[in-house]
Enzyme design. Structure first.
Site, short mmCIF file in Angstrom:
data_model
loop_
_atom_site.label_atom_id
_atom_site.label_comp_id
_atom_site.label_asym_id
_atom_site.label_seq_id
_atom_site.Cartn_x
_atom_site.Cartn_y
_atom_site.Cartn_z
N ILE A 119 0.85 -1.21 0.00
CA ILE A 119 0.00 0.00 0.00
C ILE A 119 0.88 1.25 0.00
O ILE A 119 1.81 1.33 0.80
CB ILE A 119 -0.89 0.04 1.28
CG1 ILE A 119 -1.69 -1.25 1.41
CG2 ILE A 119 -1.80 1.25 1.28
CD1 ILE A 119 -2.40 -1.37 2.76
N GLY A 170 3.72 -17.20 4.93
CA GLY A 170 4.79 -16.20 4.83
C GLY A 170 4.38 -14.82 5.31
O GLY A 170 5.07 -13.84 5.06
N LYS A 188 5.49 0.07 13.19
CA LYS A 188 4.86 0.76 12.06
C LYS A 188 4.17 2.04 12.52
O LYS A 188 4.10 3.02 11.78
CB LYS A 188 3.87 -0.19 11.37
CG LYS A 188 4.58 -1.35 10.69
CD LYS A 188 3.62 -2.45 10.28
CE LYS A 188 4.33 -3.59 9.56
NZ LYS A 188 3.47 -4.75 9.33
N1 HSE Z 1 4.58 -9.81 9.73
C1 HSE Z 1 4.15 -8.63 9.06
C2 HSE Z 1 2.63 -8.66 8.93
C3 HSE Z 1 4.80 -8.56 7.71
O1 HSE Z 1 2.05 -9.71 9.18
O2 HSE Z 1 2.05 -7.64 8.62
C4 HSE Z 1 4.62 -7.25 7.00
O3 HSE Z 1 5.18 -6.20 7.70
#
Ligand code: HSE
Length: 360
Positions: A119, A170, A188
Site C-alpha cells: 500500500i 509467509g 509501524k
Molecule cells: N509480519 C508482518 C505482517 C509482515 O504480518 O504484517 C509485513 O510487515
C-alpha cells in the site's frame, strides 16, 4: 542503476525475481547472504565487498530484526549508498538517527515497504504533508494479526491453528511474537506517526496484542454486532500527540471490521483533505517487494521526497481515551495508557473501545 540486496528470505527472493524479470533499469549485482548460504557469482557473505563496489549505488535491506540490520543500514549510508529498507524493526529502533545519517551522507533512506506492504501508505502521508497538517491516524497494519482475527471470527478457528497457517503463508515474522504481541504494529505506528507529524516521537507508548484472544470473546462481540481488529491509533492536537496499539472493538459493519485475511487498511486525517483510507495487501513477498521497487525507481529517477523530523512534539496520553474490556469481565474507563498498564499488571487480555467523540 546497480543495487545489492541484503537478505534473501521471502521478500529478498521476490525482489530479485521481479527485478530480473521486469525492465526497470535496476540490476541486482550482489546479494548478501548469511555465512554458508552464498551460491553463485552474485551472492556474497561480505557486506564490505558490496560497500566497496563503486557500481553499486543503492542497497535494498530485507533482513529481519534490529541487528545486524540497523548496523548494516548505518554502514551503507556512511559508505554513500542509498538505502531502501522493508525492515520496520531496524528503522523504528533509531529512525531520527538513521534519517540524520542519510542526510549527512548525502543519500536517501526510503522505507515505503516497512509499513503496509504494497500500500502506498507512507508515500501518501509524505504527499499530504506537503500541504496538509495530519491530525490522526488509525489502521490495521499487521497482516498476520488481521488474518488470525478474521479467520477466528469468520471460521470459528482457534488462535494457534490460524497462527500456523499465517506462518506457512509467509505473513508472520520468523518470531511471530512481534505480530501477535503488537510490536510489529508498534514499529509501524512509530514510523507512520513520525512522518505524519514531522517530528521525533517517543518510543514509550502503549502496546497490547492478541496473544490471549479467545474464540469465545470474539463470539460474544459478534453477538453484540461488534468485531475486533488489532490496530494503530493516534491523534495530534497542535504539538501534543498520543499513539498506541490495541485490539480495537469496532462496529461489525465498519470498513475496518470487514478487512479480511492478510489485508491492511490504514487511514489518516488531513486538515484540508479530510480522512483518506488505504487498503491492500500489507504482508507477503510480492506486495512488499513491489513497494521496494517503487522506492528504487524513485532513486533511479531522483524523485524521492526527503523526510524531515523537525517539529517538537509533546506526548499527551489524554488524547486517546475510551473503555477497556478486560477478559475477566471488568469494564473500565481511562486513557489507553492507563488501561494498557492495568492489563499488563493483571496479565489479562484487553480490548479497547475508542471514544473518538471525546475529542470532537
Ligand atoms: N509480519 C508482518 C505482517 C509482515 O504480518 O504484517 C509485513 O510487515
Amino acid at each position: 542503476m546497480k543495487i545489492a540486496i541484503l537478505g534473501y528470505g521471502t521478500v529478498g527472493k521476490r525482489l530479485d525475481e521481479l527485478l530480473c524479470s521486469h525492465p526497470t533499469g535496476i540490476e541486482v549485482k550482489k546479494i548478501l547472504r548469511r555465512p554458508g548460504k552464498a551460491e553463485g557469482p552474485r551472492m556474497t557473505e561480505s557486506l564490505e565487498e558490496i560497500l566497496k563496489d563503486p557500481e553499486i549505488t543503492a542497497v535494498a535491506e530485507v533482513l529481519s530484526g534490529v541487528e545486524p540490520a540497523a548496523e548494516y543500514i548505518r554502514r551503507a549510508l556512511s559508505a554513500g549508498k542509498h538505502v531502501v529498507s522493508a525492515n520496520k524493526a531496524a528503522l523504528a529502533s533509531d529512525l531520527p538517527g538513521l534519517i540524520s545519517l542519510a542526510e549527512a551522507s548525502g543519500v536517501s533512506l526510503l522505507f515505503e515497504a516497512s509499513c503496509g506492504g504494497g500500500i502506498p501508505w507512507l508515500e501518501s502521508i509524505k504527499k499530504a504533508r506537503l500541504f496538509d497538517e495530519i491530525s490522526s491516524l488509525k489502521g490495521i497494519l499487521n497482516g498476520t494479526g488481521n488474518y488470525i482475527l478474521d479467520a477466528m471470527e469468520r471460521q470459528g478457528l482457534d488462535f494457534s491453528q490460524v497462527l500456523e497457517r499465517a506462518q506457512a503463508l509467509g505473513y508472520a515474522e520468523a518470531d511471530p511474537s512481534a505480530d501477535i504481541d503488537g510490536f510489529d504494529v508498534y514499529n509501524k505506528t512509530l514510523i507512520s506517526c513520525s512522518l505524519a507529524y514531522g517530528g521525533v516521537v517517543t518510543k514509550g507508548f502503549p502496546v497490547l496484542g492478541i496473544r490471549k484472544v479467545t474464540k469465545e470473546l470474539l463470539e460474544g462481540l459478534r453477538a453484540e454486532g461488534k468485531s475486533l481488529r488489532l490496530m494503530m491509533l493516534s491523534r495530534r492536537e497542535g504539538d501534543r500527540y498520543a499513539m498506541g496499539v490495541a485490539p480495537l472493538i469496532l462496529p461489525a459493519d465498519s470498513i475496518e471490521a470487514n478487512v479480511q485475511e492478510n489485508y491492511n487498511c490504514a487511514s489518516f486525517t488531513g486538515d484540508v483533505v479530510g480522512e483518506l483510507k488505504f487498503y491492500g495487501q500489507g504482508a507477503g513477498g510480492y506486495p512488499t517487494a513491489d513497494a521496494m521497487i517503487g522506492d528504487l525507481i524513485q532513486l533511479r529517477e531522483g524523485t524521492a521526497r526527503p523526510v524531515e523530523l523537525t517539529r517538537t512534539l509533546v506526548y499527551d496520553e489524554s488524547l486517546l481515551q475510551g473503555t477497556g474490556y478486560f477478559a475477566d469481565g471488568l469494564r473500565k474507563e481511562g486513557t489507553l495508557s492507563q488501561l494498557a498498564a492495568y492489563a499488563k499488571e493483571k496479565d489479562i487480555f484487553m480490548a479497547f473501545s475508542y471514544r473518538e467523540e471525546a475529542h470532537a
